[in-house]
Design an enzyme around this catalytic site. Structure first.
Site, short mmCIF file in Angstrom:
data_model
loop_
_atom_site.label_atom_id
_atom_site.label_comp_id
_atom_site.label_asym_id
_atom_site.label_seq_id
_atom_site.Cartn_x
_atom_site.Cartn_y
_atom_site.Cartn_z
NE ARG A 183 8.75 -19.99 26.04
CZ ARG A 183 10.05 -20.10 25.79
NH1 ARG A 183 10.59 -19.50 24.74
NH2 ARG A 183 10.83 -20.81 26.56
NE ARG B 290 16.77 -16.46 19.59
CZ ARG B 290 17.72 -17.28 19.96
NH1 ARG B 290 18.85 -17.34 19.26
NH2 ARG B 290 17.58 -18.04 21.02
NE ARG C 37 6.97 -40.28 19.85
CZ ARG C 37 6.60 -41.05 18.85
NH1 ARG C 37 5.64 -41.95 19.03
NH2 ARG C 37 7.18 -40.96 17.68
NE ARG D 40 18.57 -34.62 17.63
CZ ARG D 40 18.84 -33.94 18.73
NH1 ARG D 40 19.04 -32.64 18.66
NH2 ARG D 40 18.91 -34.54 19.90
CD GLU E 79 18.37 -37.95 18.08
OE1 GLU E 79 17.39 -37.28 18.44
OE2 GLU E 79 19.55 -37.60 18.28
CE1 TYR F 50 12.80 -33.76 27.22
CE2 TYR F 50 12.69 -31.39 27.65
CZ TYR F 50 13.28 -32.47 27.02
OH TYR F 50 14.37 -32.28 26.22
#
Length: 369
Positions: free
Chosen positions: A170, A174, A247, A278, A304, A352
């Site tokens: 998903r 919004r 990763r 980022r 990063e 995770y």
């Protein structure tokens, strides 16, 4: 036997476990192969700024029990995660909301935004076969191309057409003006940094740092009734069935002689050409001020980079695909046969986990003890 528990790893899982057991009068020894406590949530003070050494950690949870628990060890500020996406110099609000749609299409009402998204979603008919189709079926082509495609490909090191659809079940759309990234009841950052919080959890525990458990396993095992292992489960078994994949993330840090680099804690670079995923500007996690409320004159940024993990690298995210899932199940069988060893945490359970989930899992496991 000198200790009731030997806890391998001084991250969140290990620290919570240690605290709970000490509160029950048990003797614990906590060891970690790093030279510091707090695992990947470790923060250190540089230029008055609490620097998140292993990437941004923002605490968020809907679990009131966990929230009350962490508040025993730290005061949390009211930081709200509102990242910005930079696509070739165009700035968009995340998560996708009315600010995003206004910038993307010039629309001003939820009805207009919704109509465009619904129209674009029609491009995909039938069951989405890969991540690209899944994303377009959820948010349409424009948002996918500018805000999802490049970022995701950098994150996973693979083309979106080659990634399974389930990675993004998903995507929050919004139709309101709301930039709060997490849909969580509680969120914030511990005032004074995470290291201080974990230090408070470990108060009274014997802690040894810079110690590699697996290099002297038998000696350490003989020191305690039970072992809590929070390292990589495949490493524990000497990779006897093969390597689980992760990763990894690489950081380029820079101290800057200016008070403000990007005006926000996190800016995601969503085009494929920019090599980093980022940039984090650490001071904004605590509103650019020190503990006395003074403005900080300098700033620290971290670029990063997402990378393929190879043995010896720092594992960050488990690659939870089918192949690794099957291999983990085999290791889990071996783990269940280890009578006095508890495997926990992100690496120990190859899962995770968000921070609140790690804490909840540790608390639950302590109840079973």
């Amino acid at each position: 036997m000198k200790y009731d528990y030997l806890i391998v790893g001084a991250g969140l899982y290990g620290a919570v476990f240690a605290r709970q057991m000490m509160d029950r009068g048990k003797k614990v020894l906590v060891i970690d192969k790093r030279e510091h406590i707090a695992g990947n949530v470790y923060t250190e003070k540089i230029e008055g700024i609490n620097f998140h050494k292993y990437g941004a950690h923002i605490f968020h949870t809907n679990n009131t029990e966990v929230w009350n628990y962490v508040n025993r060890f730290a005061v949390f500020n009211r930081f709200t995660n509102s990242p910005v996406a930079n696509y070739k110099g165009e700035l968009y609000s995340l998560p996708f909301n009315m600010y995003t749609f206004n910038k993307m299409w010039g629309v001003t009402t939820p009805e207009q935004a919704s109509a465009i998204i619904e129209e674009q979603k029609k491009e995909i008919t039938g069951e989405p076969k890969n991540l690209e189709e899944q994303a377009i079926s959820l948010v349409g082509r424009d948002i996918y191309e500018k805000l999802i495609k490049g970022y995701t490909e950098k994150q996973w090191g693979r083309d979106c057409k080659d990634l399974p659809a389930f990675i993004i079940k998903r995507l929050p759309v919004r139709l309101v003006f709301d930039n709060n990234y997490f849909n969580a009841l509680y969120q914030g950052i511990p005032v004074g940094g995470y290291t201080k919080m974990v230090e408070n959890m470990l108060k009274g525990a014997e802690v040894k740092l810079g110690v590699d458990y697996l290099e002297d396993k038998e000696r350490y095992d003989s020191m305690a009734e039970k072992v809590v292992f929070t390292g990589a489960i495949d490493a524990y078994f000497g990779y006897s069935l093969g390597y689980l994949e992760y990763r990894s993330v690489r950081f380029e840090n820079e101290i800057m002689d200016i008070p403000n680099f990007q005006g926000n804690a996190a800016v995601n670079y969503t085009d494929r050409e920019t090599p980093w995923t980022r940039i984090i500007e650490h001071k904004w996690f605590e509103f650019g001020k020190d503990e006395q409320g003074n403005d900080l004159p300098k700033t620290i940024i971290s670029r990063e980079y997402s990378s393929e993990w190879k043995p010896g690298d720092e594992p960050y995210y488990p690659v939870n695909d089918e192949k690794n899932g099957k291999l983990y199940e085999k290791y889990k069988k071996l783990a269940q046969a280890e009578k006095n060893v508890i495997f926990g945490g992100r690496l120990g359970e190859y899962k995770y986990y968000d921070m609140d989930q790690v804490i909840a899992a540790a608390l639950e496991r302590c109840l079973k003890e």
